[in-house]
Design a protein around this motif. Structure first.
Motif, short mmCIF file in Angstrom:
data_model
loop_
_atom_site.label_atom_id
_atom_site.label_comp_id
_atom_site.label_asym_id
_atom_site.label_seq_id
_atom_site.Cartn_x
_atom_site.Cartn_y
_atom_site.Cartn_z
N ALA A 114 12.31 74.40 38.33
CA ALA A 114 12.98 75.67 38.07
C ALA A 114 13.48 75.66 36.63
O ALA A 114 14.20 74.74 36.23
CB ALA A 114 14.13 75.87 39.05
N PHE A 115 13.11 76.67 35.86
CA PHE A 115 13.53 76.72 34.45
C PHE A 115 13.72 78.16 34.02
O PHE A 115 13.25 79.10 34.68
CB PHE A 115 12.49 76.02 33.56
N ARG A 116 14.41 78.32 32.93
CA ARG A 116 14.56 79.64 32.32
C ARG A 116 13.50 79.80 31.24
O ARG A 116 13.24 78.86 30.48
CB ARG A 116 15.96 79.79 31.72
N PRO A 117 12.87 80.97 31.14
CA PRO A 117 11.81 81.15 30.15
C PRO A 117 12.32 80.91 28.73
O PRO A 117 13.32 81.49 28.31
CB PRO A 117 11.38 82.62 30.34
N GLY A 118 11.61 80.00 28.03
CA GLY A 118 12.01 79.62 26.67
C GLY A 118 12.46 78.17 26.59
O GLY A 118 12.56 77.62 25.50
N GLN A 119 12.72 77.54 27.74
CA GLN A 119 13.18 76.15 27.73
C GLN A 119 12.00 75.19 27.53
O GLN A 119 10.83 75.59 27.54
CB GLN A 119 13.91 75.82 29.03
N TYR A 120 12.32 73.92 27.33
CA TYR A 120 11.29 72.91 27.13
C TYR A 120 11.53 71.72 28.03
O TYR A 120 12.57 71.60 28.69
CB TYR A 120 11.22 72.46 25.66
N ALA A 151 8.23 81.69 34.28
CA ALA A 151 9.21 80.99 35.11
C ALA A 151 8.94 81.20 36.60
O ALA A 151 9.48 80.47 37.43
CB ALA A 151 10.62 81.46 34.77
N ASP A 152 8.08 82.17 36.94
CA ASP A 152 7.74 82.43 38.33
C ASP A 152 6.43 81.76 38.73
O ASP A 152 5.96 81.95 39.87
CB ASP A 152 7.63 83.95 38.57
N GLU A 155 10.41 65.66 32.64
CA GLU A 155 11.88 65.60 32.63
C GLU A 155 12.41 66.87 31.98
O GLU A 155 12.08 67.19 30.85
CB GLU A 155 12.37 64.39 31.84
N GLY A 156 13.23 67.59 32.70
CA GLY A 156 13.77 68.83 32.16
C GLY A 156 14.26 69.72 33.30
O GLY A 156 14.41 69.28 34.44
N PRO A 157 14.50 71.00 32.97
CA PRO A 157 14.29 71.61 31.66
C PRO A 157 15.50 71.41 30.75
O PRO A 157 16.60 71.10 31.22
CB PRO A 157 14.13 73.08 32.02
N TYR A 158 15.26 71.63 29.44
CA TYR A 158 16.32 71.51 28.45
C TYR A 158 16.29 72.73 27.53
O TYR A 158 15.29 73.44 27.45
CB TYR A 158 16.14 70.25 27.61
N PRO A 184 2.57 70.54 40.38
CA PRO A 184 3.49 69.63 41.08
C PRO A 184 2.77 68.93 42.24
O PRO A 184 1.98 69.54 42.95
CB PRO A 184 4.60 70.56 41.58
N SER A 185 3.09 67.67 42.42
CA SER A 185 2.44 66.86 43.45
C SER A 185 3.46 66.41 44.49
O SER A 185 4.26 65.51 44.25
CB SER A 185 1.77 65.63 42.81
N GLY A 186 3.48 67.12 45.61
CA GLY A 186 4.38 66.75 46.69
C GLY A 186 5.80 67.27 46.55
O GLY A 186 6.70 66.82 47.26
N HIS A 187 6.02 68.23 45.67
CA HIS A 187 7.35 68.84 45.53
C HIS A 187 7.19 70.28 45.09
O HIS A 187 6.07 70.75 44.81
CB HIS A 187 8.23 68.04 44.56
#
Length: 439
Positions: free
Chosen positions: A235-241, A264-265, A295-298, A228-231
């Motif tokens: 945050a995502f749940r393991p398994g998402q895309y 996810a950590d 763009e995500g997570p989904y 990440p650049s400047g943020h």
């Protein structure tokens, strides 16, 4: 009815309500003069077709508020099938009208009204081309990026022409309030497309990422890490895309979905990408320092160790291990202590992704890793062939129906394994499946 089926039922009802709105608006209030039954059927088919095509924006634009709680891959599969329905309704509308009254053929005659006829011919041919290129993109030789831009532009054109046609014919939409209501309903669909293609990239531009590294895995897949650049990251749940765009700006045709394979950590994001063509074949040429946008997570294919106190079962094939690696890495980082089982199928031993790390994870976690090889090397003493019912009986615990099961890989794997799991008592609300055929 379990929670997943309840969500699905509510979601389908919401989609049907959106698709039926143009017809409901047309039928509200005072009824116009009644024409023949076949003609009226044709008119309703046209209004329904407009509603179905307008509702497509809800299933193609990754709208979280609309598809909350549902797997995005399932939503996109639904989008494809309802797209075929919309195309069929677009064709059935004029054919039924002509069958009921041949005078409607004048609508397609440019000598009667050149503007009207050309726009209707354009809608019919565009809808057909839209469907054909979606079904046979590779046969037409279209790269994914070009097809995606074409798909969005043609869809907007068809819906806009359909709205204009419904407003100008005026048989059911003569009152001004009906014209306004129909314009608002269909206009909301057009806005959803513009939000996805214009406003959302603008938000992504404020949260850029940087390519930290690209390396090639044992099977030729590319492991891409983004910083990440400047943020604070994602945050995502393991398994998402997530969907990735590489370049100086998020307003690009090139945007592709990939499962996140990092914990996810972890502040960085890792994606393991198999080079199968188009953009994926060029990932290896990316260099550190390049800009990226995420763009995500989904997705609802997600595992949280804290919610599975009795353990879990993972079944993967080939590159389908990538979201499961995110799950296992997160379990390691959060010191999960429940027993885990992984059945991992591959053509050969050299094709096994994360081979060494899986061995390390088996030492750090109560994890049992079972490799299944189609063509094992000499001296192999492990499982061979394919993952089937007999293998499930031999290697998985007896309390399998009480455990969540995550299946990820090619469609053939999911189609073969899911019925076997259901036959062994795994309920639908504990069976999570993701097929790698999104685009």
């Amino acid at each position: 009815m379990n929670t997943r089926w309840r969500r699905l039922a509510l979601w389908l009802l919401a989609w049907m309500a959106a698709a039926l709105l143009p017809m409901a608006i047309a039928l509200a209030g005072d009824a116009p003069a009644v024409r023949g039954r076949i003609v009226e059927t044709g008119a309703m088919l046209g209004l329904l077709g407009l509603g179905v095509l307008a509702a497509q924006a809800l299933t193609s634009g990754r709208q979280r508020w609309f598809a909350r709680g549902l797997g995005q891959d399932d939503v996109l599969q639904f989008h494809r099938q309802t797209g075929l329905l919309g195309w069929g309704l677009v064709l059935a509308h004029p054919l039924t009208m002509f069958l009921g009254d041949t005078r409607f053929l004048d609508y397609l005659d440019p000598r009667e009204d050149w503007l009207r006829a050309s726009s209707l011919w354009c809608a019919l041919l565009t809808a057909t081309w839209l469907t054909a290129t979606s079904l046979w993109r590779l046969s037409f030789g279209l790269q994914y990026e070009h097809w995606r831009a074409l798909h969005g532009a043609l869809a907007l054109l068809v819906v806009a022409i359909g709205l204009g046609h419904a407003l100008m014919v005026g048989h059911y939409t003569a009152p001004m309030w009906k014209k306004a209501a129909l314009a608002v309903v269909v206009g909301a669909s057009l806005y959803a497309v513009l939000e996805n293609r214009v406003l959302r990239p603008r938000r992504l531009a404020r949260r850029p990422w940087t390519v930290q590294s690209v390396r090639t895995a044992r099977d030729g897949s590319h492991v891409l890490r983004l910083l990440p650049s400047g943020h604070r990251g994602l945050a995502f749940r393991p398994g998402q895309y997530a969907w990735i765009t590489i370049g100086e700006t998020p307003w690009r045709l090139q945007q592709h979905p990939f499962s996140i394979s990092s914990s996810a950590d972890d502040r960085t994001l890792e994606f393991t990408i198999k080079p199968l063509g188009d953009f994926t074949g060029r990932v290896g040429a990316l260099t550190p320092g390049m800009h990226a946008f995420v763009e995500g997570p989904y997705g609802e294919f997600a595992y949280l160790p804290s919610r599975c106190p009795h353990g879990a079962v993972f079944i993967a094939g080939g590159v389908g291990i990538t979201p499961i690696m995110s799950m296992l890495r997160t379990a390691r980082d959060r010191r999960a202590c429940a027993p885990l089982w992984l059945l991992y199928g591959n053509p050969g031993w050299d094709d096994v992704l994360f081979r060494d790390e899986l061995e390390a994870l088996a030492q750090a976690l109560p994890l049992t890793v079972i490799h299944v090889l189609e063509a094992p090397p000499d001296g192999w003493t492990g499982e061979t062939g394919h993952i089937d019912g007999d293998l499930l009986d031999r290697r998985l615990p007896r309390d399998l129906p009480q455990l969540p099961v995550y299946v990820c890989g090619p469609e053939a794997l999911a189609n073969a394994v899911e019925p076997e799991l259901i036959a062994r008592g795994v309920p639908s609300d504990r069976l999570y499946s993701e097929r790698f055929n999104l685009v």
